[in-house]
Design a protein around this motif. Structure first.
Motif, PDB file in Angstrom:
ATOM      1  N   ASN A   7      38.499  52.940  47.969  1.00 54.18           N
ATOM      2  CA  ASN A   7      37.491  52.076  47.347  1.00 54.18           C
ATOM      3  C   ASN A   7      37.765  51.803  45.879  1.00 54.18           C
ATOM      4  O   ASN A   7      36.846  51.741  45.071  1.00 54.18           O
ATOM      5  N   ALA A   8      39.011  51.626  45.522  1.00 57.01           N
ATOM      6  CA  ALA A   8      39.364  51.390  44.124  1.00 57.01           C
ATOM      7  C   ALA A   8      38.653  50.159  43.576  1.00 57.01           C
ATOM      8  O   ALA A   8      38.137  50.190  42.453  1.00 57.01           O
ATOM      9  N   ARG A   9      38.629  49.092  44.328  1.00 56.37           N
ATOM     10  CA  ARG A   9      37.985  47.856  43.854  1.00 56.37           C
ATOM     11  C   ARG A   9      36.519  48.105  43.523  1.00 56.37           C
ATOM     12  O   ARG A   9      36.036  47.706  42.462  1.00 56.37           O
ATOM     13  N   GLN A  10      35.812  48.756  44.429  1.00 54.49           N
ATOM     14  CA  GLN A  10      34.397  49.032  44.211  1.00 54.49           C
ATOM     15  C   GLN A  10      34.202  49.982  43.025  1.00 54.49           C
ATOM     16  O   GLN A  10      33.302  49.785  42.213  1.00 54.49           O
ATOM     17  N   ARG A  11      35.038  50.975  42.923  1.00 50.46           N
ATOM     18  CA  ARG A  11      34.950  51.919  41.801  1.00 50.46           C
ATOM     19  C   ARG A  11      35.171  51.204  40.479  1.00 50.46           C
ATOM     20  O   ARG A  11      34.474  51.472  39.487  1.00 50.46           O
ATOM     21  N   LEU A  12      36.130  50.310  40.427  1.00 49.44           N
ATOM     22  CA  LEU A  12      36.384  49.546  39.209  1.00 49.44           C
ATOM     23  C   LEU A  12      35.189  48.656  38.865  1.00 49.44           C
ATOM     24  O   LEU A  12      34.791  48.571  37.693  1.00 49.44           O
ATOM     25  N   ALA A  34      39.238  51.188  33.683  1.00 52.22           N
ATOM     26  CA  ALA A  34      40.128  51.942  34.576  1.00 52.22           C
ATOM     27  C   ALA A  34      39.933  53.446  34.395  1.00 52.22           C
ATOM     28  O   ALA A  34      39.857  54.183  35.389  1.00 52.22           O
ATOM     29  N   GLU A  35      39.826  53.884  33.157  1.00 53.71           N
ATOM     30  CA  GLU A  35      39.632  55.316  32.902  1.00 53.71           C
ATOM     31  C   GLU A  35      38.320  55.804  33.508  1.00 53.71           C
ATOM     32  O   GLU A  35      38.282  56.855  34.149  1.00 53.71           O
ATOM     33  N   ARG A  36      37.251  55.044  33.329  1.00 52.23           N
ATOM     34  CA  ARG A  36      35.946  55.438  33.881  1.00 52.23           C
ATOM     35  C   ARG A  36      36.018  55.534  35.406  1.00 52.23           C
ATOM     36  O   ARG A  36      35.383  56.386  36.007  1.00 52.23           O
ATOM     37  N   ALA A  37      36.784  54.648  36.025  1.00 54.14           N
ATOM     38  CA  ALA A  37      36.922  54.650  37.484  1.00 54.14           C
ATOM     39  C   ALA A  37      37.904  55.712  37.972  1.00 54.14           C
ATOM     40  O   ALA A  37      38.039  55.923  39.180  1.00 54.14           O
ATOM     41  N   PHE A  45      44.597  45.717  37.421  1.00 50.81           N
ATOM     42  CA  PHE A  45      45.183  44.386  37.535  1.00 50.81           C
ATOM     43  C   PHE A  45      45.675  44.059  38.944  1.00 50.81           C
ATOM     44  O   PHE A  45      45.974  42.906  39.232  1.00 50.81           O
ATOM     45  N   ARG A  46      45.730  45.022  39.824  1.00 53.20           N
ATOM     46  CA  ARG A  46      46.007  44.732  41.239  1.00 53.20           C
ATOM     47  C   ARG A  46      44.804  44.053  41.889  1.00 53.20           C
ATOM     48  O   ARG A  46      44.954  43.322  42.860  1.00 53.20           O
ATOM     49  N   TYR A  47      43.629  44.333  41.375  1.00 56.58           N
ATOM     50  CA  TYR A  47      42.398  43.821  41.974  1.00 56.58           C
ATOM     51  C   TYR A  47      41.769  42.672  41.195  1.00 56.58           C
ATOM     52  O   TYR A  47      41.090  41.831  41.784  1.00 56.58           O
ATOM     53  N   ASP A  50      41.423  39.684  35.172  1.00 56.55           N
ATOM     54  CA  ASP A  50      40.915  40.112  33.879  1.00 56.55           C
ATOM     55  C   ASP A  50      39.508  40.670  34.080  1.00 56.55           C
ATOM     56  O   ASP A  50      39.001  40.682  35.209  1.00 56.55           O
ATOM     57  N   LYS A  51      38.880  41.115  33.020  1.00 56.12           N
ATOM     58  CA  LYS A  51      37.584  41.774  33.190  1.00 56.12           C
ATOM     59  C   LYS A  51      36.477  40.802  33.598  1.00 56.12           C
ATOM     60  O   LYS A  51      35.504  41.215  34.202  1.00 56.12           O
ATOM     61  N   ARG A  52      36.642  39.517  33.321  1.00 53.52           N
ATOM     62  CA  ARG A  52      35.651  38.531  33.803  1.00 53.52           C
ATOM     63  C   ARG A  52      35.598  38.496  35.321  1.00 53.52           C
ATOM     64  O   ARG A  52      34.540  38.296  35.903  1.00 53.52           O
ATOM     65  N   GLU A  53      36.744  38.660  35.945  1.00 50.67           N
ATOM     66  CA  GLU A  53      36.807  38.555  37.399  1.00 50.67           C
ATOM     67  C   GLU A  53      36.063  39.678  38.111  1.00 50.67           C
ATOM     68  O   GLU A  53      35.736  39.547  39.291  1.00 50.67           O
ATOM     69  N   VAL A  54      35.774  40.765  37.398  1.00 48.21           N
ATOM     70  CA  VAL A  54      34.924  41.808  37.970  1.00 48.21           C
ATOM     71  C   VAL A  54      33.557  41.201  38.285  1.00 48.21           C
ATOM     72  O   VAL A  54      32.931  41.529  39.288  1.00 48.21           O
ATOM     73  N   LEU A  55      33.123  40.270  37.443  1.00 47.05           N
ATOM     74  CA  LEU A  55      31.804  39.649  37.589  1.00 47.05           C
ATOM     75  C   LEU A  55      31.817  38.421  38.484  1.00 47.05           C
ATOM     76  O   LEU A  55      30.785  38.031  39.011  1.00 47.05           O
ATOM     77  N   PHE A  56      32.975  37.795  38.655  1.00 45.30           N
ATOM     78  CA  PHE A  56      33.047  36.527  39.387  1.00 45.30           C
ATOM     79  C   PHE A  56      33.992  36.562  40.583  1.00 45.30           C
ATOM     80  O   PHE A  56      34.330  35.535  41.143  1.00 45.30           O
ATOM     81  N   GLY A  57      34.391  37.727  41.006  1.00 45.76           N
ATOM     82  CA  GLY A  57      35.382  37.854  42.064  1.00 45.76           C
ATOM     83  C   GLY A  57      34.956  37.390  43.443  1.00 45.76           C
ATOM     84  O   GLY A  57      35.785  37.104  44.278  1.00 45.76           O
TER      85      GLY A  57
END
Length: 190
Positions: A7-12, A34-37, A45-47, A50-57
């Motif tokens: 669940n790396a994507r969800q953790r990130l 990444a460190e927090r996850a 960056f595999r998932y 950039d950090k915006r895409e966490v919100l708009f993926g």
């Protein structure tokens, strides 16, 4: 958590939302996410680009569901019925389990003008996806364009009502209500 855990994507995504809420979007780095996850920047960056895409993926999934919902309607469905089917299709992903994350995401987006601009781009892409699906379903111009805009307006209204702290209703019920309100409003236009 170790780097090998699933669940790396969800953790990130969870780590990013937590950090955005604690420090603000602009003050949070990819390395911190990444460190927090418990993962590396490389894994981030595999998932996400950039950090915006966490919100708009999830934009592609929304567009796909809108299109599939419209395509599944009978050939004689009205544009409002087709848009209603699209909203029903996306309601499947807006579950109670995702509500806290959606509320956190919306708070981050609302607090940042760059992210609000990105949200408008997302909206335009959703309108285009619905328009293309309506046109493929045989709905002519400009009806397909108007129905797509109204569908996106109903979606946005529904989403904001759903993430409201006082809301206790399901996404699907809110979507049906928003679409009915728009149907009434367009009829009142004459």
């Amino acid at each position: 958590m170790g780097r090998w855990e699933p669940n790396a994507r969800q953790r990130l995504a969870e780590a990013a939302l937590d950090l955005f809420a604690e420090r603000g979007y602009d003050q949070t780095t990819v390395a911190e996410i990444a460190e927090r996850a418990g993962l590396t920047k490389r894994t981030f960056f595999r998932y996400f680009a950039d950090k915006r895409e966490v919100l708009f993926g999830g934009q592609e999934e929304l567009a796909r569901l809108f299109s599939e919902g419209i395509a599944a309607t009978p050939a004689d469905a009205t544009p409002f019925e087709a848009v209603g089917a699209a909203l029903d299709a996306v309601a499947a992903i807006f579950t109670g389990e995702r509500l806290a994350q959606a509320r956190a995401r919306q708070a981050v987006v609302a607090a940042n003008s760059e992210l609000l601009e990105r949200e408008l781009l997302k909206r335009a892409k959703m309108v285009q996806a619905m328009h293309d699906a309506l046109a493929a379903h045989g709905i002519s111009e400009p009806t397909a364009r108007v129905a797509a805009e109204l569908g996106c307006l109903a979606f946005g209204t529904t989403f904001f009502r759903w993430v409201d702290a006082g809301n206790r209703r399901e996404f699907g019920a809110l979507a049906a209500e928003a679409l009915d309100e728009l149907r009434t409003a367009t009829a009142a236009l004459g």
